[in-house]
Write a protein that holds these residues in place. Sequence first.
Motif, PDB file in Angstrom:
ATOM      1  N   ALA A  55      43.791  46.545  38.257  1.00 17.72           N
ATOM      2  CA  ALA A  55      44.335  46.555  39.537  1.00 17.72           C
ATOM      3  C   ALA A  55      45.612  46.788  39.638  1.00 17.72           C
ATOM      4  CB  ALA A  55      43.553  45.192  40.133  1.00 17.72           C
ATOM      5  N   HIS A  56      46.090  47.281  40.761  1.00 17.36           N
ATOM      6  CA  HIS A  56      47.591  47.364  41.126  1.00 17.36           C
ATOM      7  C   HIS A  56      47.917  46.173  41.827  1.00 17.36           C
ATOM      8  CE1 HIS A  56      47.292  52.038  41.014  1.00 17.36           C
ATOM      9  NE2 HIS A  56      47.431  51.316  39.783  1.00 17.36           N
ATOM     10  N   ARG A  57      47.053  45.744  42.845  1.00 14.56           N
ATOM     11  CA  ARG A  57      47.365  44.613  43.656  1.00 14.56           C
ATOM     12  C   ARG A  57      45.730  43.936  43.642  1.00 14.56           C
ATOM     13  NH1 ARG A  57      48.229  44.424  48.854  1.00 14.56           N
ATOM     14  NH2 ARG A  57      47.433  46.605  49.338  1.00 14.56           N
ATOM     15  N   VAL A  58      45.881  42.537  44.022  1.00  9.48           N
ATOM     16  CA  VAL A  58      44.579  41.644  43.896  1.00  9.48           C
ATOM     17  C   VAL A  58      44.594  41.016  45.452  1.00  9.48           C
ATOM     18  CG1 VAL A  58      43.231  39.855  42.978  1.00  9.48           C
ATOM     19  CG2 VAL A  58      44.463  41.340  41.291  1.00  9.48           C
ATOM     20  N   MET A  59      43.475  40.847  46.049  1.00  9.43           N
ATOM     21  CA  MET A  59      43.319  40.025  47.083  1.00  9.43           C
ATOM     22  C   MET A  59      42.188  39.026  46.840  1.00  9.43           C
ATOM     23  SD  MET A  59      43.382  42.764  50.331  1.00  9.43           S
ATOM     24  CE  MET A  59      41.705  43.421  49.785  1.00  9.43           C
ATOM     25  N   VAL A  60      42.233  37.650  47.328  1.00 11.48           N
ATOM     26  CA  VAL A  60      41.353  36.688  46.879  1.00 11.48           C
ATOM     27  C   VAL A  60      40.710  36.143  48.237  1.00 11.48           C
ATOM     28  CG1 VAL A  60      40.751  34.646  45.716  1.00 11.48           C
ATOM     29  CG2 VAL A  60      42.979  35.997  44.965  1.00 11.48           C
ATOM     30  N   LEU A  61      39.201  36.276  48.445  1.00  8.78           N
ATOM     31  CA  LEU A  61      38.658  35.784  49.387  1.00  8.78           C
ATOM     32  C   LEU A  61      37.997  34.282  48.841  1.00  8.78           C
ATOM     33  CD1 LEU A  61      36.349  38.329  51.035  1.00  8.78           C
ATOM     34  CD2 LEU A  61      38.206  36.999  52.171  1.00  8.78           C
ATOM     35  N   ASN A  62      38.098  33.427  49.899  1.00 10.46           N
ATOM     36  CA  ASN A  62      37.240  32.028  49.415  1.00 10.46           C
ATOM     37  C   ASN A  62      36.678  31.679  50.867  1.00 10.46           C
ATOM     38  OD1 ASN A  62      36.199  30.001  48.047  1.00 10.46           O
ATOM     39  ND2 ASN A  62      37.931  28.606  48.778  1.00 10.46           N
ATOM     40  N   ARG A  63      35.386  31.571  51.176  1.00  8.49           N
ATOM     41  CA  ARG A  63      34.970  31.121  52.483  1.00  8.49           C
ATOM     42  C   ARG A  63      35.275  32.105  53.432  1.00  8.49           C
ATOM     43  NH1 ARG A  63      35.048  24.547  51.654  1.00  8.49           N
ATOM     44  NH2 ARG A  63      33.761  24.609  49.627  1.00  8.49           N
ATOM     45  N   ALA A  88      46.902  51.711  49.994  1.00  3.58           N
ATOM     46  CA  ALA A  88      47.784  52.832  50.144  1.00  3.58           C
ATOM     47  C   ALA A  88      47.063  53.895  49.271  1.00  3.58           C
ATOM     48  CB  ALA A  88      48.894  52.548  49.391  1.00  3.58           C
ATOM     49  N   GLN A  89      47.633  55.228  49.251  1.00  4.32           N
ATOM     50  CA  GLN A  89      47.170  56.282  48.679  1.00  4.32           C
ATOM     51  C   GLN A  89      47.564  56.198  47.369  1.00  4.32           C
ATOM     52  OE1 GLN A  89      48.747  59.924  50.168  1.00  4.32           O
ATOM     53  NE2 GLN A  89      47.426  61.337  48.704  1.00  4.32           N
ATOM     54  N   GLY A  90      46.454  56.415  46.484  1.00  5.11           N
ATOM     55  CA  GLY A  90      46.506  56.317  45.130  1.00  5.11           C
ATOM     56  C   GLY A  90      46.592  54.774  44.300  1.00  5.11           C
ATOM     57  N   GLU A  91      46.149  53.893  45.443  1.00 10.04           N
ATOM     58  CA  GLU A  91      46.271  52.540  44.917  1.00 10.04           C
ATOM     59  C   GLU A  91      44.894  51.981  44.642  1.00 10.04           C
ATOM     60  OE1 GLU A  91      48.139  48.119  46.420  1.00 10.04           O
ATOM     61  OE2 GLU A  91      47.416  49.617  47.885  1.00 10.04           O
ATOM     62  N   LEU A  92      44.819  51.018  43.323  1.00  6.52           N
ATOM     63  CA  LEU A  92      43.496  50.603  42.914  1.00  6.52           C
ATOM     64  C   LEU A  92      43.729  49.066  43.244  1.00  6.52           C
ATOM     65  CD1 LEU A  92      40.966  51.048  41.542  1.00  6.52           C
ATOM     66  CD2 LEU A  92      42.176  50.767  39.213  1.00  6.52           C
ATOM     67  N   LEU A  93      42.986  48.563  44.387  1.00 12.09           N
ATOM     68  CA  LEU A  93      43.152  47.242  44.833  1.00 12.09           C
ATOM     69  C   LEU A  93      41.752  46.490  44.624  1.00 12.09           C
ATOM     70  CD1 LEU A  93      44.644  45.496  47.004  1.00 12.09           C
ATOM     71  CD2 LEU A  93      43.846  46.639  48.647  1.00 12.09           C
ATOM     72  N   ALA A  94      41.897  45.165  44.201  1.00 11.21           N
ATOM     73  CA  ALA A  94      40.587  44.418  43.770  1.00 11.21           C
ATOM     74  C   ALA A  94      40.744  43.524  45.020  1.00 11.21           C
ATOM     75  CB  ALA A  94      40.952  43.761  42.459  1.00 11.21           C
ATOM     76  N   LEU A  95      39.428  43.259  45.390  1.00  8.82           N
ATOM     77  CA  LEU A  95      38.930  42.144  46.132  1.00  8.82           C
ATOM     78  C   LEU A  95      38.210  41.168  45.365  1.00  8.82           C
ATOM     79  CD1 LEU A  95      38.897  40.804  49.155  1.00  8.82           C
ATOM     80  CD2 LEU A  95      36.993  42.370  49.468  1.00  8.82           C
ATOM     81  N   ILE A  96      38.629  39.809  44.983  1.00  7.58           N
ATOM     82  CA  ILE A  96      37.785  38.881  44.225  1.00  7.58           C
ATOM     83  C   ILE A  96      37.591  37.768  44.999  1.00  7.58           C
ATOM     84  CG2 ILE A  96      38.954  39.845  42.413  1.00  7.58           C
ATOM     85  CD1 ILE A  96      40.575  37.558  41.993  1.00  7.58           C
ATOM     86  N   GLY A  97      36.828  37.076  44.680  1.00  4.58           N
ATOM     87  CA  GLY A  97      36.228  35.608  45.029  1.00  4.58           C
ATOM     88  C   GLY A  97      35.041  35.262  44.490  1.00  4.58           C
ATOM     89  N   PRO A  98      34.724  33.870  44.740  1.00  4.36           N
ATOM     90  CA  PRO A  98      33.480  33.690  44.350  1.00  4.36           C
ATOM     91  C   PRO A  98      32.149  34.112  44.772  1.00  4.36           C
ATOM     92  CG  PRO A  98      35.132  31.315  45.153  1.00  4.36           C
ATOM     93  CD  PRO A  98      35.610  33.083  45.456  1.00  4.36           C
ATOM     94  N   ASN A  99      31.123  33.804  44.403  1.00  3.06           N
ATOM     95  CA  ASN A  99      29.779  34.138  44.897  1.00  3.06           C
ATOM     96  C   ASN A  99      29.927  33.689  46.524  1.00  3.06           C
ATOM     97  OD1 ASN A  99      28.762  35.670  43.179  1.00  3.06           O
ATOM     98  ND2 ASN A  99      27.840  33.979  42.294  1.00  3.06           N
ATOM     99  N   GLY A 100      29.382  34.399  47.687  1.00  3.48           N
ATOM    100  CA  GLY A 100      29.369  33.954  48.986  1.00  3.48           C
ATOM    101  C   GLY A 100      30.791  34.019  49.609  1.00  3.48           C
TER     102      GLY A 100
END
Length: 259
Positions: free
Chosen positions: A213-221, A28-40
């Motif tokens: 972060a306002h929200r967080v997303m987590v990636l794995n594989r 969204a506009q004005g949002e600080l969104l984190a995308l986290i996850g292990p290396n790779g």
Amino acid sequence: MSTVLSVRGLSKSFGGIRAVDDVSFDLAQGELLALIGPNGAGKSTCFNMMTGHLKPDGGTVSLNGTPITGLKPRRIWRLGVGRTFQITATYASMTVVENVQMALISHHRRVFALRPYAHRLYRDEALELLDLVGMAAQADRACAVLAYGDLKRLELAIALAHAPGLLLMDEPTAGMAPGERAALMQLVADIVAQRQLSVLFTEHDMDTVFAHAHRVMVLNRGRLIAKGPVAHIRADPEVQQVYLGGGTLFNALDTSTDA
């Protein structure tokens, strides 16, 4: 708030490796969104598809409702998407202000008018951007002598020279000391609030993520395994397993020595 970035079913494989697998989210506009996850996990691959540096195998990316999937990086940049990188890329032989002036010259389509007066072009505008990131006092220093944390601030000023509506920051605090990390991300958070800028950033330091972060997303594989507010992500059992082998992120923060 309006949706600035919309990603649907984004996928990319390298040979038999599924680097990004059916990733979907909105920013969204004005949002600080984190995308986290292990290396790779696929974070940088996601970024490279959003900015046109990689062509997706499937899925779509839209900016303010306009499809940008498959466009060239410069075209996406012209539409208002800025980016910073894990390793800073500045002109070491130039001064701090000259680096920002070069970005402004490109933004204003004056690249072919560089000689012989480039050093006079957009200096005041460049100084305003340097003031915004706390670097105005070092405007006439050579980049080659800057501390790493100051280079990161300069890189942010360069990215802002294009007045982007969306900023992608790939590990913005990589290589920085704890105090520098906190100061840089607080600066980003302040700019997000002031300018209603939308920021998507990747980060390995959990203190930094949870503090800003306002929200967080987590990636794995390659797959999104969780997304939501900070408290939700901290308590998610699958996220705790990925990061800490079953420990809790609350405990990790409580025992951290980072400033």
